[in-house]
Design an enzyme around this catalytic site. Sequence first.
Site, PDB file in Angstrom:
ATOM      1  N   HIS A  34      52.834  -3.652  37.893  1.00  0.00           N
ATOM      2  CA  HIS A  34      51.973  -2.764  36.638  1.00  0.00           C
ATOM      3  C   HIS A  34      51.240  -3.537  35.695  1.00  0.00           C
ATOM      4  O   HIS A  34      51.312  -4.919  36.073  1.00  0.00           O
ATOM      5  CB  HIS A  34      53.083  -1.958  36.171  1.00  0.00           C
ATOM      6  CG  HIS A  34      54.371  -2.591  35.476  1.00  0.00           C
ATOM      7  ND1 HIS A  34      54.205  -3.294  34.480  1.00  0.00           N
ATOM      8  CD2 HIS A  34      55.465  -2.620  36.102  1.00  0.00           C
ATOM      9  CE1 HIS A  34      55.463  -3.688  34.228  1.00  0.00           C
ATOM     10  NE2 HIS A  34      56.057  -3.256  35.093  1.00  0.00           N
ATOM     11  N   HIS A  37      52.864  -6.749  34.562  1.00  0.00           N
ATOM     12  CA  HIS A  37      52.757  -8.064  35.586  1.00  0.00           C
ATOM     13  C   HIS A  37      51.494  -8.607  35.431  1.00  0.00           C
ATOM     14  O   HIS A  37      51.384  -9.779  35.506  1.00  0.00           O
ATOM     15  CB  HIS A  37      53.313  -7.596  36.875  1.00  0.00           C
ATOM     16  CG  HIS A  37      54.657  -7.090  37.273  1.00  0.00           C
ATOM     17  ND1 HIS A  37      54.721  -5.660  37.429  1.00  0.00           N
ATOM     18  CD2 HIS A  37      55.887  -7.892  37.225  1.00  0.00           C
ATOM     19  CE1 HIS A  37      56.220  -5.484  37.409  1.00  0.00           C
ATOM     20  NE2 HIS A  37      56.728  -6.694  37.300  1.00  0.00           N
ATOM     21  N   GLY A 147      57.809 -11.156  30.893  1.00  0.00           N
ATOM     22  CA  GLY A 147      58.098 -10.245  29.943  1.00  0.00           C
ATOM     23  C   GLY A 147      58.866 -10.198  28.794  1.00  0.00           C
ATOM     24  O   GLY A 147      60.013 -10.562  29.124  1.00  0.00           O
ATOM     25  N   LYS A 149      59.793  -7.852  27.431  1.00  0.00           N
ATOM     26  CA  LYS A 149      60.442  -6.501  27.455  1.00  0.00           C
ATOM     27  C   LYS A 149      61.826  -6.516  27.917  1.00  0.00           C
ATOM     28  O   LYS A 149      62.928  -5.931  27.333  1.00  0.00           O
ATOM     29  CB  LYS A 149      59.625  -5.520  28.572  1.00  0.00           C
ATOM     30  CG  LYS A 149      60.639  -4.223  28.591  1.00  0.00           C
ATOM     31  CD  LYS A 149      59.880  -3.070  29.901  1.00  0.00           C
ATOM     32  CE  LYS A 149      60.844  -2.335  30.320  1.00  0.00           C
ATOM     33  NZ  LYS A 149      61.713  -2.955  31.560  1.00  0.00           N
ATOM     34  N   ASP A 150      61.849  -7.582  28.859  1.00  0.00           N
ATOM     35  CA  ASP A 150      63.358  -7.965  29.273  1.00  0.00           C
ATOM     36  C   ASP A 150      63.914  -8.970  28.326  1.00  0.00           C
ATOM     37  O   ASP A 150      64.116 -10.158  28.844  1.00  0.00           O
ATOM     38  CB  ASP A 150      63.368  -8.320  30.716  1.00  0.00           C
ATOM     39  CG  ASP A 150      62.883  -7.070  31.606  1.00  0.00           C
ATOM     40  OD1 ASP A 150      63.743  -6.318  31.621  1.00  0.00           O
ATOM     41  OD2 ASP A 150      61.913  -7.484  32.353  1.00  0.00           O
ATOM     42  N   MET A 184      55.819  -0.377  29.946  1.00  0.00           N
ATOM     43  CA  MET A 184      55.813  -0.048  31.267  1.00  0.00           C
ATOM     44  C   MET A 184      56.869  -1.009  32.065  1.00  0.00           C
ATOM     45  O   MET A 184      57.279  -1.980  31.450  1.00  0.00           O
ATOM     46  CB  MET A 184      54.189  -1.146  31.621  1.00  0.00           C
ATOM     47  CG  MET A 184      53.132  -0.575  31.125  1.00  0.00           C
ATOM     48  SD  MET A 184      51.882   0.093  32.086  1.00  0.00           S
ATOM     49  CE  MET A 184      50.751   0.707  31.069  1.00  0.00           C
ATOM     50  N   ARG A 187      60.434   0.915  36.995  1.00  0.00           N
ATOM     51  CA  ARG A 187      61.681   2.004  37.141  1.00  0.00           C
ATOM     52  C   ARG A 187      60.759   3.389  36.429  1.00  0.00           C
ATOM     53  O   ARG A 187      61.646   4.251  36.625  1.00  0.00           O
ATOM     54  CB  ARG A 187      62.793   1.706  36.668  1.00  0.00           C
ATOM     55  CG  ARG A 187      63.454   0.597  37.332  1.00  0.00           C
ATOM     56  CD  ARG A 187      65.200   0.347  37.092  1.00  0.00           C
ATOM     57  NE  ARG A 187      66.013  -0.256  38.106  1.00  0.00           N
ATOM     58  CZ  ARG A 187      65.926  -1.670  38.007  1.00  0.00           C
ATOM     59  NH1 ARG A 187      65.686  -2.358  37.016  1.00  0.00           N
ATOM     60  NH2 ARG A 187      66.864  -2.199  39.018  1.00  0.00           N
TER      61      ARG A 187
HETATM   62  O1  PAF Z   1      62.124  -9.510  35.936  1.00  0.00           O
HETATM   63  C1  PAF Z   1      62.169  -9.568  37.172  1.00  0.00           C
HETATM   64  O2  PAF Z   1      61.470  -8.850  37.776  1.00  0.00           O
HETATM   65  C2  PAF Z   1      63.324 -10.050  37.935  1.00  0.00           C
HETATM   66  O3  PAF Z   1      64.614 -10.018  37.151  1.00  0.00           O
HETATM   67  C3  PAF Z   1      62.938 -11.617  38.281  1.00  0.00           C
HETATM   68  C4  PAF Z   1      62.748 -12.444  36.971  1.00  0.00           C
HETATM   69  C5  PAF Z   1      61.941 -11.619  39.104  1.00  0.00           C
HETATM   70  C6  PAF Z   1      64.490 -12.309  38.936  1.00  0.00           C
HETATM   71  O4  PAF Z   1      64.518 -11.450  40.126  1.00  0.00           O
END
Ligand code: PAF
Length: 281
Positions: A34, A37, A147, A149-150, A184, A187
């Site tokens: 999205h 990314h 990101g 976000k995580d 964004m 999921r």
């Molecule tokens: O954030 C993600 O999409 C995943 O956790 C990652 C960092 C690609 C590891 O699989």
Amino acid sequence: MLIVNTVSELRCTIKTWRQAGERIAFVPTMGNLHEGHIRLVTEAKQHAERVVVSIFVNPTQFGPGEDFDSYPRTETEDQAKLAAAGADLLFLPAVSDVYTSDAKTTVSVSGLSTIYCGAARPGHFDGVATVVCKLFNIVQPDSALFGRKDFQQLAVIRTMVRDLNIPVDIVGVDTVREASGLAMSSRNGYLSVQEKQTAAQLYQTLCAARDAVLVGKPYAEIEQLSLRTLQAAGFKPDYFAICRSDDLAKAGSQDIQLVILVAARLGKTRLIDNIAFSRAM
Ligand code: PAF
């Protein structure tokens, strides 16, 4: 854009770039790309001559009963988006290219991996740390972009890189949001139209909590009120926590750099978001 499936092909291409003195920025993803990314890829281009993106739905970061099998796999669309964004190479390994069947090593960042999302999803961050460490060893990038976000994932990865002396510069990139404020996420595609409208309240609740922190309301009161607000809107919250942004410990009145972390289920979708800010003394 080159598309490669195996570690040996990837290493061969990267070797030629390295010989030409080019730097490499890396964007690891699980696909279903999205705008968030694409922002990572655009930002990566500011950091290096070459941008490598991986799409790998990593089985070890999904727990039993989670959405590994149903996780959206949209490779054709993803390839077009990455080519348009100017990525140089897409690494698309099979599970057997990344994990040998008798693998015995796991990377685990203690403490950070068992709180918040780690408590709700046991083993999740060990899976993330292990695959990111492996991908770093495979790609050997100069920098890698993730990101914000995580937020907890980013903290786990920064700690791993520091503790293991991994020579990769970790760059956090701001969350991209819908006009409603909804962060964004791959999921979000699980949400119904009605749920998507409700989901915007996650960020609104974070903003209201930040404002309450800034006017000096007690943190425990803000957390309780925010949890009740989310429940009233139809969420099932896992946690809503006002934390120190450097180590994610619960924030006290002396802490300046803060982040409010939230995870909540809406229907069958688990959403996470956060807001980071500094509190002037
Ligand atoms: O954030 C993600 O999409 C995943 O956790 C990652 C960092 C690609 C590891 O699989």
